[in-house]
Write an enzyme that holds these catalytic residues in place. Structure first.
Site, mmCIF file in Angstrom:
data_model
loop_
_atom_site.group_PDB
_atom_site.id
_atom_site.type_symbol
_atom_site.label_atom_id
_atom_site.label_comp_id
_atom_site.label_asym_id
_atom_site.label_seq_id
_atom_site.Cartn_x
_atom_site.Cartn_y
_atom_site.Cartn_z
ATOM 1 N N ASP A 107 -6.828 -0.849 -1.835
ATOM 2 C CA ASP A 107 -6.055 -0.065 -0.871
ATOM 3 C C ASP A 107 -5.853 -0.889 0.411
ATOM 4 O O ASP A 107 -5.304 -1.993 0.345
ATOM 5 C CB ASP A 107 -6.765 1.274 -0.636
ATOM 6 C CG ASP A 107 -5.970 2.260 0.191
ATOM 7 O OD1 ASP A 107 -5.058 2.890 -0.361
ATOM 8 O OD2 ASP A 107 -6.253 2.381 1.395
ATOM 9 N N ARG A 108 -6.279 -0.422 1.574
ATOM 10 C CA ARG A 108 -6.080 -1.197 2.807
ATOM 11 C C ARG A 108 -6.826 -2.522 2.749
ATOM 12 O O ARG A 108 -6.361 -3.542 3.277
ATOM 13 C CB ARG A 108 -6.512 -0.403 4.041
ATOM 14 C CG ARG A 108 -5.941 0.985 4.157
ATOM 15 C CD ARG A 108 -4.435 1.051 4.010
ATOM 16 N NE ARG A 108 -3.728 0.605 5.221
ATOM 17 C CZ ARG A 108 -2.388 0.662 5.359
ATOM 18 N NH1 ARG A 108 -1.637 1.118 4.373
ATOM 19 N NH2 ARG A 108 -1.824 0.254 6.472
ATOM 20 N N ARG A 111 -4.684 -4.973 1.195
ATOM 21 C CA ARG A 111 -3.667 -5.512 2.110
ATOM 22 C C ARG A 111 -4.272 -6.585 3.021
ATOM 23 O O ARG A 111 -3.610 -7.570 3.364
ATOM 24 C CB ARG A 111 -3.017 -4.373 2.894
ATOM 25 C CG ARG A 111 -2.369 -3.369 1.946
ATOM 26 C CD ARG A 111 -1.536 -2.281 2.580
ATOM 27 N NE ARG A 111 -1.213 -1.309 1.544
ATOM 28 C CZ ARG A 111 -0.294 -1.493 0.581
ATOM 29 N NH1 ARG A 111 0.417 -2.601 0.563
ATOM 30 N NH2 ARG A 111 -0.080 -0.559 -0.340
ATOM 31 N N TYR A 210 -2.750 1.901 10.460
ATOM 32 C CA TYR A 210 -1.507 2.241 9.768
ATOM 33 C C TYR A 210 -0.287 1.941 10.640
ATOM 34 O O TYR A 210 0.759 1.518 10.126
ATOM 35 C CB TYR A 210 -1.516 3.706 9.330
ATOM 36 C CG TYR A 210 -2.121 3.902 7.964
ATOM 37 C CD1 TYR A 210 -1.324 3.974 6.825
ATOM 38 C CD2 TYR A 210 -3.500 3.990 7.796
ATOM 39 C CE1 TYR A 210 -1.874 4.144 5.566
ATOM 40 C CE2 TYR A 210 -4.067 4.153 6.545
ATOM 41 C CZ TYR A 210 -3.250 4.226 5.419
ATOM 42 O OH TYR A 210 -3.792 4.379 4.173
ATOM 43 N N HIS A 269 -6.456 6.714 -8.081
ATOM 44 C CA HIS A 269 -6.351 5.652 -7.089
ATOM 45 C C HIS A 269 -7.673 4.942 -6.824
ATOM 46 O O HIS A 269 -7.704 3.740 -6.576
ATOM 47 C CB HIS A 269 -5.815 6.261 -5.781
ATOM 48 C CG HIS A 269 -5.738 5.303 -4.645
ATOM 49 N ND1 HIS A 269 -5.011 4.129 -4.694
ATOM 50 C CD2 HIS A 269 -6.304 5.342 -3.399
ATOM 51 C CE1 HIS A 269 -5.107 3.497 -3.535
ATOM 52 N NE2 HIS A 269 -5.909 4.207 -2.742
#
Length: 289
Positions: A107-108, A111, A210, A269
């Site tokens: 997830d983050r 990234r 975000y 997820h």
């Protein structure tokens, strides 16, 4: 926190931009594990002890999350750019004696892993990216289905303290909603996520992260457009996640990197917690190769 990670040592490391909370254990090649939203390093508690049998495992809270520090966003949200979060991890690993390492991010954290591969390719031996497509690609191709399943991408970036105030009014309700299926998470694990998430500074900092993803990160990603990643990549995604059901994950990443392998996992997820056995095997086999 080491109760969730038997035999692990807890450390706090000062980087040039933040204080990073982490646990570490094991021997062998260094392996960094990065979590996503709205979680903490605890999301790796089912995998990290097993991986520590073969690797020196380092499991931090990202800047803004968990018990790591939460600086102000700064101009252009630069303090929560993936570039800043990636720099934290480079400095953290160097302080532990690791100039080169492998990394898996969800997830983050995935990234941040993508930015590590862009900004610090000489540091990364191999990388696993769990349940994402690149940020710029997602923003440029998003449709109604993807926007509905990932509404929080647009809610959390709103200015003026709006998401902070609304989430802060009912943090447990919001956290349960974001985790989608709380029965997957043991009560004591959910309680620890909630302890961290209900902190108003965590809510603010994660919104800022975000916001960075929708602003300065896109500037950095556009500057890298067309430059392919050379580091070997493993892609894992959940068959029932919005990523797995919405994208040709391998096809998308093969436009961004030279060596891409991977597969779907029977999961939603949160792969490391919903499907820990299959996720563990895939990561161990890839990083041991």
């Amino acid at each position: 926190m080491t109760d969730f990670f038997p035999g692990f040592a807890r450390r706090r490391i000062e980087t040039s931009g933040a204080t990073i909370n982490l646990v570490t254990a094991g021997s062998g090649p260094p392996l960094l594990l990065l979590h996503g939203y709205p979680q903490t390093h605890l999301m790796w508690h089912k995998l990290a002890p097993r991986l520590a049998a073969d690797f020196t495992v380092v499991v931090p809270d990202l800047r803004g999350y968990g018990d790591s520090s939460k600086p102000p966003a700064g101009p252009d949200n630069a303090n929560y750019a993936k570039r800043a979060l990636a720099q934290d991890q480079v400095e953290t690993m160097a302080s532990l004696g690791f100039e080169r390492f492998a990394v898996a991010g969800h997830d983050r954290g995935a990234r941040v892993t993508h930015r590590l591969l862009r900004d610090h390719p000489e540091r990364i031996e191999r990388a696993a990216v769990l349940d994402i497509v690149p940020t710029l690609y997602r923003f440029e191709t998003i449709d109604q289905k993807a926007a509905t399943s990932s509404y929080h991408w647009f809610f959390l970036i709103q200015p003026g303290g709006l998401p902070e105030r609304l989430i802060g009014a009912e943090p447990e309700f919001f956290l349960r909603h974001m985790l989608r299926d709380p029965v997957v998470f043991e009560p004591e694990v959910f309680a620890e996520y909630l302890r961290c998430f209900r902190n108003p500074e965590t809510i603010r900092a994660t919104c800022d992260e975000y916001r960075a993803g929708a602003t300065i990160d896109l500037v950095h990603d556009r500057a890298d457009r067309g430059r392919r990643i050379a580091t070997p990549l493993l892609m894992l995604w959940g068959q029932r996640s919005s990523q797995g059901s919405g994208y040709d994950v391998l096809g998308v990443w093969r436009d961004h990197a030279e060596t891409v392998s991977g597969h779907a996992i029977d999961s939603g997820h949160f792969l490391p917690e919903e499907a820990p056995e299959e996720t563990y095997r895939a990561l161990r086999d890839f990083f041991a190769a």
